[in-house]
Design an enzyme around this catalytic site. Sequence first.
Site, short mmCIF file in Angstrom:
data_model
loop_
_atom_site.label_atom_id
_atom_site.label_comp_id
_atom_site.label_asym_id
_atom_site.label_seq_id
_atom_site.Cartn_x
_atom_site.Cartn_y
_atom_site.Cartn_z
N LYS A 133 0.82 -1.21 0.00
CA LYS A 133 0.00 0.00 0.00
C LYS A 133 0.86 1.26 0.00
O LYS A 133 0.40 2.32 -0.41
CB LYS A 133 -0.96 -0.01 1.18
C1 LIG Z 1 -4.24 -4.50 1.22
C2 LIG Z 1 -3.40 -5.69 1.03
C3 LIG Z 1 -3.72 -6.68 0.06
C4 LIG Z 1 -4.98 -6.62 -0.81
O1 LIG Z 1 -5.06 -5.49 -1.61
P1 LIG Z 1 -6.39 -5.14 -2.44
O2 LIG Z 1 -6.33 -3.68 -2.72
O3 LIG Z 1 -7.52 -5.53 -1.58
O4 LIG Z 1 -6.34 -5.91 -3.70
C5 LIG Z 1 -2.86 -7.75 -0.08
N1 LIG Z 1 -1.75 -7.87 0.69
C6 LIG Z 1 -1.42 -6.96 1.63
C7 LIG Z 1 -0.19 -7.17 2.44
C8 LIG Z 1 -2.22 -5.84 1.84
O5 LIG Z 1 -1.89 -4.93 2.77
#
Ligand SMILES: *Cc1c(COP(=O)(O)O)cnc(C)c1O
Length: 461
Positions: free
Chosen positions: A107
């Site tokens: 993120k």
């Molecule tokens: C948020 C997150 C995801 C999933 O991301 P999406 O936007 O829901 O596709 C996968 N892995 C980690 C470590 C995350 O923080």
Amino acid sequence: MRYISTRGGGAVSFETAVLEGLARDGGLFLPNILPDARAALAAWARLDYRALAGEVMGRFAPLDPGVLRDLIARGTAAFRHREIAPVAAVGPLFVLELFHGPTLAFKDIALQFLGPLFEHFLARSGKRLNLLAATSGDTGSAAIAGVRGCRGLRLVVLYPEGRLSPLQERQMTTVADANVATLALRGSFDDCQAIVKTLFNDLAFRDRHALGAVNSINWARLLAQVVYYVYGVFRVLDLTGAAAVQVAVPTGNFGDLFAGLLAVRLGAPISRLIVATNENDILARFFETGIYARGPVRASLSPSMDIQVASNFERYLYLRLNGDAAAVRARMAEFAASGRLALERDPGQPVDPLIAAGACDTAGTLEVIREVHARYGYLLDPHTAVGVGVGRRRQRPGDPLLCLDTAHPAKFPAAVRRATGRDLDRHPVLDALRGLPGRRTVLPADPAAVRAFVARFCPAA
Ligand SMILES: *Cc1c(COP(=O)(O)O)cnc(C)c1O
């Protein structure tokens, strides 16, 4: 390029789409035309990450190239790897390491960019923006790392007291910047989300205090994510000489996967996208059956994917229904009322010829972490392990498989210990948080209490 709402609302500028997050008619923003960069692709193959980001984002964002370059430089400055998102070979498989940012999860790639982008728009208009976010873990710390110290921006993060890992809580509460506040609410994550919604739905309060959102429906977050697909696919082509790549994507909100679809539309040589979920498998079931049906949320080893309603799914629906906003509205109303919607399709045909899907449960996740570590000496975090588990099962013979590697394993020590029986990984960034003073405000899970806090912390517009 204009931005339209999936529910048919009027066209707005890129700037408005980014600052508003959610369209006023309740839909999600999309560009009116999805760009195609096939003609430029060969030239892009040799660019470094930042230069490529300028080209890719420039197709969607009408920003001056110099401004965009500066925003990308700021949005990548805190990454610890020179390549930003390097590809690693793990036996026959490739992983795209998206965890070299300040909070060690993917993120960061979008939220590090979002802070400077908001700041840029606010500086031009002289406005302020006060962001509210509810978090069950990764989003809060990445949002804080993205906007700390940004002028004109404040951020209030709500999280359930006692429900985050001590590590996740420290990542949020040890940030000292005055424009960030963390609220530990005596309630559940759902309470936190409901309170954010309550405050947003009070339109007078929302306008008076210039409230905005940073969740994964924000268009700019997707935009930043398209870049690493194109970059990662090029690196795998360099390493293998293949003509196309299959990409496995651990996903919950469908945000990461939708970014992959945008990369395909741009022309990136991706022959298959593989949706990987944990036991919260609404998306996996949809791509197998054409039926999108809500179930109960179950706690898994990959908590950032413990989601039953994928907020970005509506964008996919809009594309599938050929931009028929009335049909999107009808389907979403059906889903809101019954928890279920179905797409027509030809019998015997896949729901989407480009997309394969599957789920990986707790036992499967632990086994992937154990086996990949034992065989190749590479430690996966539980989210990435879901991607690898499903990716291996659902890949077609032929094109190489690239799995998005969404978090550093040191963020999830309990899962690593369960899988391998040992404490195998540490990260200096996380170790450095030990003993730092934390700062948080504890409140009851009561909208009135949070509202009073926000009214004090967030100056009127
Ligand atoms: C948020 C997150 C995801 C999933 O991301 P999406 O936007 O829901 O596709 C996968 N892995 C980690 C470590 C995350 O923080």
